[in-house]
Design an enzyme around this catalytic site. Structure first.
Site, PDB file in Angstrom:
ATOM      1  CB  CYS A 180     -14.087   0.747  -1.329  1.00  0.00           C
ATOM      2  SG  CYS A 180     -13.242   2.379  -0.860  1.00  0.00           S
ATOM      3  CG  ASP A 225     -13.502   6.223  -1.742  1.00  0.00           C
ATOM      4  OD1 ASP A 225     -13.488   5.853  -0.574  1.00  0.00           O
ATOM      5  OD2 ASP A 225     -12.668   6.030  -2.441  1.00  0.00           O
ATOM      6  NE  ARG A 249     -10.100  -5.469  -0.805  1.00  0.00           N
ATOM      7  CZ  ARG A 249      -9.379  -4.494  -0.202  1.00  0.00           C
ATOM      8  NH1 ARG A 249      -9.935  -3.460   0.390  1.00  0.00           N
ATOM      9  NH2 ARG A 249      -8.024  -4.523  -0.274  1.00  0.00           N
ATOM     10  NE  ARG A 291      -3.994   0.567   1.610  1.00  0.00           N
ATOM     11  CZ  ARG A 291      -5.217   0.448   1.929  1.00  0.00           C
ATOM     12  NH1 ARG A 291      -5.761   1.174   3.079  1.00  0.00           N
ATOM     13  NH2 ARG A 291      -6.310  -0.155   1.173  1.00  0.00           N
ATOM     14  CD  GLN A 350     -12.891  -2.087  -1.962  1.00  0.00           C
ATOM     15  OE1 GLN A 350     -12.166  -2.032  -1.033  1.00  0.00           O
ATOM     16  NE2 GLN A 350     -13.915  -2.521  -2.012  1.00  0.00           N
ATOM     17  CG  HIS A 378      -8.091   0.262  -3.736  1.00  0.00           C
ATOM     18  ND1 HIS A 378      -7.428  -1.024  -3.120  1.00  0.00           N
ATOM     19  CD2 HIS A 378      -8.883   0.519  -2.380  1.00  0.00           C
ATOM     20  CE1 HIS A 378      -7.790  -1.174  -2.102  1.00  0.00           C
ATOM     21  NE2 HIS A 378      -8.534  -0.365  -1.526  1.00  0.00           N
TER      22      HIS A 378
END
Ligand code: CP
Ligand code: NVA
Length: 321
Positions: free
Chosen positions: A268, A229, A296, A111, A141, A138
């Site tokens: 998410c 988001d 996930r 990340r 996701q 991402h």
């Protein structure tokens, strides 16, 4: 000649058939372990004797726990570290970190604050590198989101997905996968927080059905899934400006009413109730955010299996999963 590792860093660089195979494998793998305890490994243990390193430059709940749980279910193990605890945090070059970890683990999930750092790591790693979120995307996701949409709405090809709010990293991943998986993507964002223009141009070149507007009502009309988001992503410093510019983009019940009557709502997470989404929507009957969070694990297991070179082309055929 040694084969180059299968990195899962940039969705737009991946083959459509591989993304499709990952989604199908995830669905089959999830069904095969229905009702099992979380910690019981899948029958085929495709990651047995394999170790995943996870490096975090930013906070995480879902990514950290789901990758760990995923590797356990695949029969493998993990080593987790915050970047600040590593020599990386004191200036050791990314390239050297990539070379060293490649001698110790079978794959690396990162990340990252800066996407280019992830690319440098991948360039110098002899093992697969997975993007666990960067400022540019991402992708893990995204795969969980598509798995969730297909569970609730059927095949995503031909469906209309509406992205409402910040044209951020998550929005970018929806753009990246649009040409690969054949969904129509309507994006509503304010001009100041619009999606990446390079991403939009690339999607157009690849015949992706991606449209942009400043009007959330236009984007959501008839959509099968409405997605948003946070308005302030990790690393964003213009908090107050964002809240002001994005205020007209809140997903509320009135906006959801413009979507298809069976439309689902995705986020998410983490969510900021009262900002990008109201309580009524995220906690209401159209919300699938908890399935999305669970997925996930399932999506990432198949991403990991793909990275490890497992053949996913006919998931349930000829092998027990
Ligand atoms: N959605 C997501 O990536 O959550 P975390 O930041 O908790 O990992
Ligand atoms: N766009 C958000 C996603 C968090 C999972 C961020 O980058 O902070």
């Amino acid at each position: 000649m040694t084969q180059s590792p299968r990195h899962f860093v940039d969705l737009w660089k991946l083959e459509a058939a591989d993304l499709r195979a990952i989604l199908d494998d995830a669905r089959a793998r999830k069904a095969a372990r229905d009702g099992w305890p979380m910690g019981r490994p899948d029958a085929d243990k495709p990651a047995e004797h394999r170790t995943l390193a996870m490096i975090f430059e930013k906070h995480s709940t879902r990514t950290r726990f789901s990758f760990d749980a995923a590797m356990r279910q695949l029969g493998g193990s993990v080593i987790i570290s915050n970047a600040s605890d590593m020599q990386l945090g004191r200036g050791e070059p990314i390239e050297d970190t990539a070379r060293v970890l490649s001698r110790m683990v079978d794959a690396i999930m990162v990340r990252a604050n800066i996407h280019e750092d992830l690319e440098r790591l991948a360039m110098n790693a002899a093992v697969p590198v997975i993007n666990g979120l960067s400022d540019k995307g991402h992708p893990c996701q995204l795969m969980a989101d598509l798995l969730t949409i297909e569970e609730h709405c059927g095949p995503v090809a031909g469906k209309t997905l509406a992205w409402v709010g910040d044209g951020n990293n998550m929005c970018a991943s929806f753009i990246h996968a649009a040409p690969k998986l054949g969904y129509r993507l309507n994006i509503a964002s304010p001009a100041v927080y619009h999606p990446d223009l390079v991403d939009l141009a690339r999607a157009a070149e690849q015949q992706g059905m991606v449209a942009t507007t400043h009007d959330p009502r236009e984007a959501v009309a008839g959509a099968h899934a409405v997605i948003t988001d946070t308005w302030v992503s990790m690393g964003d410093t213009d908090h107050d400006e964002r809240l002001e510019a994005l205020e007209p983009y809140q997903v509320d019940e009135e906006l959801m009413e413009l979507a298809d009557p069976r439309a689902i709502f995705l986020h998410c997470l983490p969510a900021h109730r009262g900002e990008e989404v109201t309580d009524e929507v995220i906690d209401g009957p159209q919300s699938v955010v908890w399935d999305e969070a669970e997925n996930r694990i399932h999506a990432q297991k198949s991403i990991l299996a793909w990275c490890f070179g497992i053949d996913l082309t006919h998931p349930p055929v000829g092998r027990e999963i």
